[in-house]
Design an enzyme around this catalytic site. Sequence first.
Site, PDB file in Angstrom:
ATOM      1  N   LYS A 154      21.356  90.166 -34.581  1.00 37.19           N
ATOM      2  CA  LYS A 154      21.816  91.266 -33.730  1.00 37.19           C
ATOM      3  C   LYS A 154      22.861  90.753 -32.736  1.00 37.19           C
ATOM      4  O   LYS A 154      22.994  89.531 -32.558  1.00 37.19           O
ATOM      5  CB  LYS A 154      20.618  91.851 -32.983  1.00 37.19           C
ATOM      6  CG  LYS A 154      19.939  90.854 -32.053  1.00 37.19           C
ATOM      7  CD  LYS A 154      18.554  91.315 -31.654  1.00 37.19           C
ATOM      8  CE  LYS A 154      17.943  90.339 -30.657  1.00 37.19           C
ATOM      9  NZ  LYS A 154      16.489  90.525 -30.557  1.00 37.19           N
ATOM     10  N   ARG A 160       7.164  98.153 -25.305  1.00 34.83           N
ATOM     11  CA  ARG A 160       8.509  98.627 -25.645  1.00 34.83           C
ATOM     12  C   ARG A 160       8.386  99.437 -26.940  1.00 34.83           C
ATOM     13  O   ARG A 160       7.833 100.522 -26.927  1.00 34.83           O
ATOM     14  CB  ARG A 160       9.466  97.429 -25.749  1.00 34.83           C
ATOM     15  CG  ARG A 160      10.923  97.783 -25.764  1.00 34.83           C
ATOM     16  CD  ARG A 160      11.847  96.561 -25.763  1.00 34.83           C
ATOM     17  NE  ARG A 160      11.640  95.658 -26.906  1.00 34.83           N
ATOM     18  CZ  ARG A 160      12.384  94.584 -27.151  1.00 34.83           C
ATOM     19  NH1 ARG A 160      13.375  94.250 -26.340  1.00 34.83           N
ATOM     20  NH2 ARG A 160      12.143  93.827 -28.197  1.00 34.83           N
ATOM     21  N   TYR A 162      39.110  83.358  -3.789  1.00 25.66           N
ATOM     22  CA  TYR A 162      38.788  84.599  -3.072  1.00 25.66           C
ATOM     23  C   TYR A 162      37.646  84.399  -2.088  1.00 25.66           C
ATOM     24  O   TYR A 162      36.677  83.691  -2.383  1.00 25.66           O
ATOM     25  CB  TYR A 162      38.350  85.684  -4.057  1.00 25.66           C
ATOM     26  CG  TYR A 162      39.452  86.188  -4.950  1.00 25.66           C
ATOM     27  CD1 TYR A 162      40.602  86.757  -4.422  1.00 25.66           C
ATOM     28  CD2 TYR A 162      39.319  86.100  -6.321  1.00 25.66           C
ATOM     29  CE1 TYR A 162      41.600  87.236  -5.253  1.00 25.66           C
ATOM     30  CE2 TYR A 162      40.318  86.573  -7.164  1.00 25.66           C
ATOM     31  CZ  TYR A 162      41.458  87.133  -6.620  1.00 25.66           C
ATOM     32  OH  TYR A 162      42.444  87.596  -7.447  1.00 25.66           O
ATOM     33  N   MET A 202      38.846  86.243 -12.373  1.00 25.94           N
ATOM     34  CA  MET A 202      38.859  86.891 -13.681  1.00 25.94           C
ATOM     35  C   MET A 202      39.428  85.987 -14.772  1.00 25.94           C
ATOM     36  O   MET A 202      38.867  85.862 -15.855  1.00 25.94           O
ATOM     37  CB  MET A 202      39.663  88.197 -13.613  1.00 25.94           C
ATOM     38  CG  MET A 202      39.559  89.017 -14.881  1.00 25.94           C
ATOM     39  SD  MET A 202      40.543  90.521 -14.835  1.00 25.94           S
ATOM     40  CE  MET A 202      39.563  91.581 -13.821  1.00 25.94           C
TER      41      MET A 202
END
Length: 384
Positions: free
Chosen positions: A44, A142, A272, A320
């Site tokens: 998955k 679940r 930053y 980023m």
Amino acid sequence: MSLSSTSRLPLRCWAEIDLAALERNLRLIRGSLPTHMRYVAVVKADAYGHGLPQTAARLMHAGADLFAVANLAEAAALREIGPGWPILLLSPLLPEEDTYVAEYDLIATVSTSDEVERLNKVGAAADRPVTVHLKIDTGMGRLGVWHEEAEKLYAQIVGAPHVKLGGVFTHFSSPDDDSKFTAEQRRRFLAALSRCEGIELGQLFVHADNSAGLETLESAGPFNAVRIGLLQFGILPHSQSLLAQVRTEPVFSFRTRVGLVKDLPAATSISYGRTFSLKRDSRIAVLTAGYADGIARAMSNRGFVLIRGTRCPILGRVTMDQTIVDVTDVPNVERGDEVVLVGKQQSAEITIGEFSRWADTIPWETLCSVTKRVPRIYKTSLGL
Ligand SMILES: *Cc1c(COP(=O)(O)O)cnc(C)c1O
């Protein structure tokens, strides 16, 4: 070793996927299990970020018995590669998804009575029974039918003419840190099965164990399959484990480059928010990767990378597209140098466990956090 890539551009941040190691890992895990245990390869989430097509093709070659995916899109992608290969859908089906189970010839997980009814209609319409695995909730809270009610759902499946029972399974909530509760879950599962009248466990896939479950796997009893995700990628679900004796190797490594080197005076603040200021005259390296690639912002002022075989601390906030590290004590660092975020360099190593702790997460999530911007480069040699 041959490297293949879809892009001709120089790499700025990439993941290296060692398919030969993946194959060796599957064989090692299999070799450590009783011979009757079947291997359900859990692929998955794009095979835990390793890339579904390449990973699944190699696992098919290595001899997986069944594949498990989370959703229809993953199942459809896998069906493209493996016509005829059994695929188990682990997640519940949305109402409009039913017909695709027949279209892609999938095995569905059922937890409720209405799912059995719906799939029975799908099987009738397709003129071919839909195979299902009955999931039993033994304490995960679940998916699955609550263990005390499993026999009713079992009876409904057996009575549905267009649904065929192919397996029964449960899922552990704390296989890595609560062996007592895991044992209780096994007990509940077996007790629930014993109440299913006429069930022929030898004809079914009977499975409970994920990677961490293997620690307490019972080779006696009806269990005849395991569902392996993390471990096949060479990652131990926890340290100090029996599993360490199965000498799997990491399949994934995460790399970037030095984009810029510069000297700055003591007391300069870095990145930053000015959360770090240099304690001495320093040389910094600006790496060509940031949180948009998968270096978690939580690693700001916490994580390390390897450059020229040396651990270099991350300075200030991860941004980023760039991350800044201290290379004052590393001679000769140059623009273009390869940087290891996860993996080995010379005699040094950063494990995915360490990287994940710095990022305040777990290896499963780290693998899912390597973004689309990061090409996966496949090492395809057999390396035997
Ligand atoms: C993801 C998943 C697994 C695989 O777990 P690992 O810890 O990665 O081995 C097994 N079973 C189910 C139901 C899962 O969702």
